[in-house]
Design an enzyme around this catalytic site. Structure first.
Site, short mmCIF file in Angstrom:
data_model
loop_
_atom_site.label_atom_id
_atom_site.label_comp_id
_atom_site.label_asym_id
_atom_site.label_seq_id
_atom_site.Cartn_x
_atom_site.Cartn_y
_atom_site.Cartn_z
CB SER C 118 -0.99 0.17 1.06
OG SER C 118 -1.49 1.25 1.60
CE1 TYR C 143 -6.40 5.03 -1.47
CE2 TYR C 143 -4.41 4.19 -0.13
CZ TYR C 143 -5.91 4.15 -0.56
OH TYR C 143 -6.76 3.27 -0.12
CB THR C 169 -6.81 2.51 -4.34
OG1 THR C 169 -6.20 1.37 -4.26
CG2 THR C 169 -8.14 2.52 -3.64
CE LYS C 236 -7.65 -2.62 -3.67
NZ LYS C 236 -8.46 -1.65 -2.71
CG HIS C 260 -11.39 0.30 0.02
ND1 HIS C 260 -10.69 0.87 -0.71
CD2 HIS C 260 -10.75 0.43 1.29
CE1 HIS C 260 -9.36 1.36 -0.30
NE2 HIS C 260 -9.40 1.26 1.13
#
Lengths: 364, 364, 364, 364
Positions: C118, C143, C169, C236, C260
């Site tokens: 992540s 992100y 994402t 995603k 999520h």
């Protein structure tokens, strides 16, 4: 066998809904009798679905309908009823109250509706009639004997006592699987005077009581009764179009949709599931009576909107009998009438005829 | 009758969701008042379905939509609203707070939305208007008197106080079956100054209060109001296409889809079940307002996406009033605005117009 | 802020299923961190439906299929995976274990699958890569910053560390309504080294963390990444055919179906509800990855049979990390592999290819 | 391993339904054995659905059908059975009673039905046959060895002991995910004399036991058995039309619809969901046996009405064995016979042939 000591009350009941009645009655009716009255068959699936099935249809309120003080009364044949809500046949009111059917018949009469006396009543038809008064509207529910000689005598008794219908219960040629009765080792503590010629009642299991009546019911039995009396015969226990046709063809002049309050076949449909189908098959050729699962005015409304001419209640009235005697029974009928009237107003309907023309919507 | 002592709070509330509000309010509003506010009709089936019905539709998020800081504001007629979330008419805010509608109107005004004053308010329209301030957006919900002379006076009062709509509640010509009120033996402890000419309020059951208003509502009443004032008339309580047509034909200039928060007819549809059908029938000819069951921003989103122009909240705002006065009410409206904005962003929508064009998917 | 003291375990775990893992992890992860990891959005309706949705489809076993010791391995692009079960991106493994992603990456590598790091990891990509070893298969979940200069640096870091996919994402441009975090007053106790250029992490609410990243994600961002690196971009958060088309058109080379983990939009569909639709839209043009609600081998089987090429797990692996470190993570992956193999055998399938061709039946 | 001490009872049981049996058995069977017998696979979803699925169909009672004392008996091949309710193969009756299959076979024989001996029985086929008596109807359930030499010997033993069918269990080539066994650390305490040539039983997990049998079952195995004996082969574990076709084509002379009592694949269909489809595929070419979820007479009725020729019970009979020995087993069979007879009467059916022609209605 120990003595069976039950309610002697005659008083006003304080209750908000039929759940209150059930809970209250559990405290005044002896355990065995209460178990017999309150419970249902097997895993109680059909029994519980009887009430839940009403949630599958919704009443879409109609507003701006110029409605005030709806009129719940109906003229049914030669009778004027305060509401299309009648007393279902229930065996042995003596289990709930020492005065048995005398008080329940009186309560129903005071309310202004039809009292259906069970063959397995704790009281004679003579006493039931006297309790109801001369202008009373009474029907007689018939568990036939295996012996037609006895049947003739019973029919004659019903005629003599002014019964306006003979309701042949076709769905209880033997007793359902009532596990509460088995766990309570319940046997009948009271005599059954109407059918005394074939069944004393006392000390019997309900299964034995049912089996002492005629099991091989067939269309010929409807024909037999219809040919031996002018009183119209209703067939009680109809849940399919086919059985409605067969009943009418053999002389039935009324069709009663019920699953016996979920007391007979667990695994069968909720009674309300079958109503519309049966009513469409009957198609106005005979009155349709409905019972099983009516605990609210909205249930009565939905049954009437689905084809019932009359709606019958059983357990709630018996609880009222136990808790308040004739007064209690009358209160319970007024509870249903008042709830029905409220629903009628909120739905935008003024009369029972409006209700019967009302279209329900399938719930989401 | 004992004195009715309720909240005097004016403070920030600490809460995460509307369940917190309900639980908190139960501690500060006296039992009888809380029961009246919080509960619903009968077995609470329709009441509970009001919330659960939203789960039948799902919001499929749209991603990569170039969305940031969604704008919840709307221009509605001559008003600019912070969000399309308005205050539903709720009787007697004085049950929840000593300052009653004065504080709730102030909170809604500070937030920047429409406050709908109930005919059964604990406060005069003059005081409600003053509390909201001169630029306030207020609607007036009308329970008509049986006497048109009184109705004329009430309409004139609404005009004088700047009401921008007259909301005729058509689904409460009498009170629903509120069992909590029966169990609490609840009678109204407060005066109802707006309708004092036909109903004092104090010491009455809610059923008596409703019945003192006009029960025989009909299209002619919509026509009557429409012909006696320039303020647009909204018909509140519409749940079918037919009633939408009838309302519009008789002069309604707004349609309010609601089942009165599940307080009237148990056994009817969840309000959200009826919204899309009614909105399609209205087809843009008049604004559609929706209430009943809005407890989350996602509910407001789904209502807007199903045809509502405005969404109204009732109980959560009253709980906010009890817990935090005007500040609490404003916080509750901000809660809904913030949740709505979050859902808008996650759904990929930038404006309320986007939301109204969004297509929901049927849930599995 | 008090010190955040979490698990340091490295040991074999004793567990039967993922419920055991969840219950065990609740005892070793501090309350705030556990609440952040374990919970979902709003009323948890979508969160719970993520698991329940799998019950809407059933696997009809095929018997007499000549199957023994099914093979769960797959060749995916240039990778050989022990099973098509990969590690989903989860923020801040440091909440669950002092070694954070170093141990989880090691566990996944030992098992033989893909570890998705992540952007909000507690560890640098350099350390994650080193922990996984040189032959490790790692993806990077991105992100984006609002500043493309920073984005370029992050992409370059991912390239340098051998990331084989950049997973954008798109469903978390801001944080969902995590009420557990609100009740726990949870703020992030740990730094976020990968995105340190725009977000320090420490002392922030998750909402603030999400908002510091780019909110206005659009197809042009997919294009931007695709044009700045040869690493394939996965989008995603896709739950509709339309978003699958839009993603592929803007250069996505993988589609990730997820909600999520029910952490973003409560009131949206269960992720599994959307899988078949999305997979049909993708129609083999790119790999489809699925996560959200996988708690059993049967869930993985159903996802693969509904169009997923790979299935990702999140929370169960993090629980394994807390309870057993790298060993625990590897055990959790083996748990899913073993359950999947068992289901494959009982379904009559030998290979993952067989599973992907298997037709599920709608449940009653 | 500690000594395994289980029931030695031989007495009448006092019970009302199969829930009583389950609760009673929990007290007399050691925990590990009880867990093995009672429980199912995974999250128990399929296990519980096995019973609930029967509620999806309802038996609409037929009244006025001239029915009395329904006849539950059937002639099946050369056997006259008291009811079409037979004993399913269950491993290791010795877990429930020290006399194991000797007492259960005796109870079934006394009742007058078919006893299916499991390959994993605690008793030899010789002893089972002797216990049942010379006129006993016994089937043999076969878990094949990986070694055909051993298989030939086992088939020969079945022939020598008069087995009238060889039931090849195709859905248990390995053990399902029985979490109760894992939590109890259950290993088999008893020998398995029938398959002693490939599996001793003692001290093994059930998974190891299953895996010691042949896993690569295929149509050729049906052909193998069919070509090595005149005893008809039944394929057990069929849940799809395709598997019915494949079984019949490879020589099966009976089809057994079951999901192994919910003990194998959690996430598969309830067995009853598959029955009608399979029966239609078989279309009378071979007998159809059904098990999984039969806990009531109404379940047996619904299975027979959906295409089953015979219905098998497992757990309830084992509970009867534990609680009452051979007497208990016979009582349990009589319980099902009596409930079936009651349902038959209430449904308006006189014979099993009537039941098989009865049309169920979809539940609401």
């Amino acid at each position: 066998m120990t003595e069976y000591i039950t309610s002697e009350r005659e008083q006003k009941i304080d209750f908000v809904n039929t759940t209150d009645l059930e809970e209250g009655a559990a405290k005044v009716i002896p355990k065995g009798g209460y178990g017999y009255i309150q419970s249902g068959a097997g895993d109680l699936i059909t029994y519980k679905n009887n009430v839940k099935a009403f949630d599958k249809k919704v009443i879409v309120p109609g507003v701006l309908r110029d409605v005030e003080d709806p009129d719940t009364s109906v003229d049914f044949q030669d009778m004027h009823l305060t509401a299309p809500i009648i007393m279902a046949p229930v065996a042995a009111h003596g289990l709930a109250h020492v005065e048995g059917e005398k008080y329940s018949a009186k309560g129903v009469s005071n309310f202004g509706s039809i009292f259906t006396a069970s063959s397995f009543a704790s009281t004679t038809l003579e006493d039931i009639r006297e309790a109801g008064g001369q202008d009373t509207n009474q029907w007689f529910q018939f568990y036939m004997s295996k012996d037609n000689g006895i049947n003739d005598q019973i029919i004659e008794t019903a005629e003599r006592n002014g019964s306006k219908a003979i309701v042949l219960t076709a769905d209880a040629t033997l007793g359902g699987n009532r596990e509460a009765d088995k766990r309570n080792h319940f046997t009948f503590p009271l005599p059954m005077p109407i059918v005394a010629a074939y069944q004393s009642g006392v000390g019997q299991t309900m299964d034995a009581v049912y089996k002492s009546a005629k099991q091989k019911l067939a269309p010929r039995d409807v024909e037999y009764i219809a040919s031996h009396t002018d009183i119209p015969v209703y067939v009680k226990g109809v849940q399919s179009a086919e059985d409605a046709y067969r009943s009418l063809e053999s002389g039935a002049r009324g069709i009663w949709v019920t699953n016996h309050g979920g007391r007979q076949l667990d695994g069968g449909p909720a009674a309300f599931e079958s109503l519309e189908t049966v009513a469409e098959a009957v198609n106005g050729r005979a009155p349709v009576v409905f019972d099983s699962g009516i605990r609210r005015g909205q249930h009565a409304f939905k049954a009437l909107a689905s084809g019932a001419d009359l709606v019958a209640i059983g357990r709630p009235a018996i609880y009222g009998l136990a808790l308040g005697g004739a007064t209690g029974v009358e209160q319970v009928f007024n509870f249903f009438k008042d709830e029905l009237a409220l629903v009628m107003q909120l739905a935008g309907t003024q009369t029972i005829d409006d209700v019967r023309k009302f279209t329900l919507r399938d719930a989401w």
